[in-house]
Design an enzyme around this catalytic site. Structure first.
Site, PDB file in Angstrom:
ATOM      1  N   LYS A 111      -7.974   5.375   9.272  1.00  0.00           N
ATOM      2  CA  LYS A 111      -7.285   5.822  10.489  1.00  0.00           C
ATOM      3  C   LYS A 111      -8.246   6.108  11.628  1.00  0.00           C
ATOM      4  O   LYS A 111      -7.924   5.911  12.788  1.00  0.00           O
ATOM      5  CB  LYS A 111      -6.436   7.065  10.207  1.00  0.00           C
ATOM      6  CG  LYS A 111      -5.150   6.773   9.469  1.00  0.00           C
ATOM      7  CD  LYS A 111      -4.198   7.943   9.596  1.00  0.00           C
ATOM      8  CE  LYS A 111      -2.857   7.656   8.961  1.00  0.00           C
ATOM      9  NZ  LYS A 111      -1.960   8.808   9.038  1.00  0.00           N
ATOM     10  N   LYS A 195      -1.092  -3.433   3.312  1.00  0.00           N
ATOM     11  CA  LYS A 195       0.159  -2.773   2.940  1.00  0.00           C
ATOM     12  C   LYS A 195       1.135  -2.765   4.125  1.00  0.00           C
ATOM     13  O   LYS A 195       0.708  -2.792   5.285  1.00  0.00           O
ATOM     14  CB  LYS A 195      -0.096  -1.362   2.409  1.00  0.00           C
ATOM     15  CG  LYS A 195      -0.543  -0.358   3.431  1.00  0.00           C
ATOM     16  CD  LYS A 195      -0.595   1.058   2.851  1.00  0.00           C
ATOM     17  CE  LYS A 195      -0.983   2.007   3.968  1.00  0.00           C
ATOM     18  NZ  LYS A 195      -1.068   3.399   3.594  1.00  0.00           N
ATOM     19  N   LYS A 198       3.762   1.536   9.041  1.00  0.00           N
ATOM     20  CA  LYS A 198       4.465   1.924  10.267  1.00  0.00           C
ATOM     21  C   LYS A 198       3.711   1.479  11.503  1.00  0.00           C
ATOM     22  O   LYS A 198       4.288   1.273  12.553  1.00  0.00           O
ATOM     23  CB  LYS A 198       4.590   3.454  10.320  1.00  0.00           C
ATOM     24  CG  LYS A 198       5.549   4.037   9.321  1.00  0.00           C
ATOM     25  CD  LYS A 198       5.429   5.549   9.337  1.00  0.00           C
ATOM     26  CE  LYS A 198       6.476   6.185   8.456  1.00  0.00           C
ATOM     27  NZ  LYS A 198       6.285   7.640   8.343  1.00  0.00           N
TER      28      LYS A 198
HETATM   29  P1  AMP Z   1       4.022   8.094   5.386  1.00  0.00           P
HETATM   30  O1  AMP Z   1       5.007   7.313   6.141  1.00  0.00           O
HETATM   31  O2  AMP Z   1       2.645   7.578   5.542  1.00  0.00           O
HETATM   32  O3  AMP Z   1       4.151   9.554   5.594  1.00  0.00           O
HETATM   33  O4  AMP Z   1       4.377   7.828   3.865  1.00  0.00           O
HETATM   34  C1  AMP Z   1       5.516   8.388   3.232  1.00  0.00           C
HETATM   35  C2  AMP Z   1       5.568   7.947   1.781  1.00  0.00           C
HETATM   36  O5  AMP Z   1       5.733   6.519   1.703  1.00  0.00           O
HETATM   37  C3  AMP Z   1       4.297   8.251   0.986  1.00  0.00           C
HETATM   38  O6  AMP Z   1       4.666   8.677  -0.317  1.00  0.00           O
HETATM   39  C4  AMP Z   1       3.574   6.944   0.915  1.00  0.00           C
HETATM   40  O7  AMP Z   1       2.767   6.825  -0.224  1.00  0.00           O
HETATM   41  C5  AMP Z   1       4.737   5.954   0.857  1.00  0.00           C
HETATM   42  N1  AMP Z   1       4.360   4.634   1.398  1.00  0.00           N
HETATM   43  C6  AMP Z   1       3.926   4.358   2.654  1.00  0.00           C
HETATM   44  N2  AMP Z   1       3.682   3.040   2.805  1.00  0.00           N
HETATM   45  C7  AMP Z   1       3.967   2.458   1.610  1.00  0.00           C
HETATM   46  C8  AMP Z   1       3.923   1.097   1.114  1.00  0.00           C
HETATM   47  N3  AMP Z   1       3.565   0.079   1.892  1.00  0.00           N
HETATM   48  N4  AMP Z   1       4.297   0.882  -0.168  1.00  0.00           N
HETATM   49  C9  AMP Z   1       4.696   1.905  -0.971  1.00  0.00           C
HETATM   50  N5  AMP Z   1       4.753   3.200  -0.576  1.00  0.00           N
HETATM   51  C10 AMP Z   1       4.404   3.485   0.694  1.00  0.00           C
END
Ligand code: AMP
Ligand code: TRP
Length: 333
Positions: A111, A195, A198
């Site tokens: 990041k 991956k 967002k």
């Molecule tokens: P975040 O949006 O970064 O706060 O992530 C929220 C949840 O989504 C966390 O548990 C992450 O590990 C999961 N997550 C985010 N991106 C992915 C992805 N590409 N594949 C699987 N899990 C994800």
């Protein structure tokens, strides 16, 4: 005593990776555990967020959790900044965690990018706040996607160092990551080595939870694949990350395994499989998207759910924080 805690950042563009890697698993866990789900707005501001957008993203994330099946009556659903224990405990953990531990965090490196000197101090301390989120409730199980495993290990290190430094063995539990389901790491539709994220500049790389059926069909039709047909066995997916990703998504959404999907579709072309995948994605997401739209039109309801959730979270966290302050040597208020 078993307790589940998890969180997600209100940074917009909620996608299929968030759903399959996290939220869908939370819905299952709430049937068996006491669960606390948190919209981590304080984590979100570790990188710049426009205040107006942040406010609407907080409500939208809460709405998507409810629309996905989180039950705010029987579980605790709230946003982090409304419960001060998170910030208070995070400070104490900043004094327990070591700089060397933070230097190893791959998410910070990703990041912060090349301009590390210019990253916020909050982004650096992010894992310490995450440990506070979990341990303010003495949570024992933390369902997350694979990308969060390293942060969970750090939370365990902080818990252990606190217990050891202050001579309070067993005070904080060692929270365990729960990395569940076949799709713990959903990849980008445009590049199978990245991956789904967002923050990807291309919206075509991502299946958003707010995409309508036409958009979903277009994104899946244009998803990168290779010219070979689907293999009949999982071994045939080696070196074919894009193919593997689409098949894994299909398996996750149909509650089957990659092997089952390949038995059914092996030997067919991707054009046909993509049509089948579109049907499955639309079937799964359409009801959630519809419910999200309904909830998004009622921000007062979402605000009341979050306020009630914060009250309940506070009831659990306050006595734990009080004990922590005593252990540390702060005077009682
Ligand atoms: P975040 O949006 O970064 O706060 O992530 C929220 C949840 O989504 C966390 O548990 C992450 O590990 C999961 N997550 C985010 N991106 C992915 C992805 N590409 N594949 C699987 N899990 C994800
Ligand atoms: N860091 C997590 C993510 O980006 C979000 C998060 C913050 C979290 N606090 C947490 C997840 C506590 C689980 C438990 O996905």
């Amino acid at each position: 005593m078993e307790r589940v805690f998890s969180g997600a950042q209100p940074t917009g563009n909620l996608h299929l990776g968030n759903y399959l890697g996290a939220i869908r698993n939370w819905v299952e866990l709430q049937k068996k555990y006491e669960c606390i789900f948190c919209v981590v707005d304080m984590h979100a501001i570790t990188v710049w967020q426009d205040p107006k957008e942040l406010r609407s993203n907080i409500r939208e994330l809460a709405a998507s959790m409810i629309a996905s099946g989180i039950d705010p009556e029987n579980q605790v659903l709230f946003n982090q900044s409304q419960v001060s224990a998170h910030a208070e405990l995070a400070w104490i953990f900043n004094c327990v965690a070591r700089i060397g531990w933070m230097n190893r965090m791959t998410q910070f490196k990703e990041k912060a990018g090349k301009h590390r000197e210019n990253a916020s101090l909050g982004l650096y301390a992010y894992p310490s706040l995450m440990a506070a989120d979990i341990l303010a409730y003495k949570a024992t199980h933390v369902p997350v996607g694979e990308d969060q495993k390293q942060h969970l290990e750090l939370a365990r290190d902080i818990a252990l160092k606190f217990n050891t430094d202050y001579g309070v063995e067993g005070f904080f539990p060692q929270p365990e990551p729960l990395i569940l389901g076949p799709a713990t790491r959903v990849m980008s539709l445009r590049d199978g080595s990245k991956k789904m994220s967002k923050s990807d500049a291309s919206d075509m790389a991502r299946i958003n939870m707010t995409d309508d059926a036409d958009t979903l069909a277009k994104k899946i039709r244009k998803a990168k694949t290779d010219p070979e047909p689907l293999p009949s066995e999982a071994a045939g997916l080696e070196g074919r990350p894009e193919a593997k990703n689409l098949i894994t998504i299909y398996a996750a959404l149909t509650n089957s395994t990659v092997a089952d999907v390949l038995t059914e579709h092996g030997g067919t072309q991707f054009s046909g499989f993509k049509q089948a995948l579109t049907d499955v994605v639309v079937e799964n997401l359409a009801p959630i998207t519809e419910e999200m739209a309904r909830l998004n039109a009622d921000p007062a309801y979402i605000d009341s759910v979050l306020a009630k959730g914060a009250e309940r979270a506070n009831v659990i966290a306050q006595p734990i924080l009080k004990e922590v302050k005593e252990i540390v040597g702060f005077l009682n208020s």
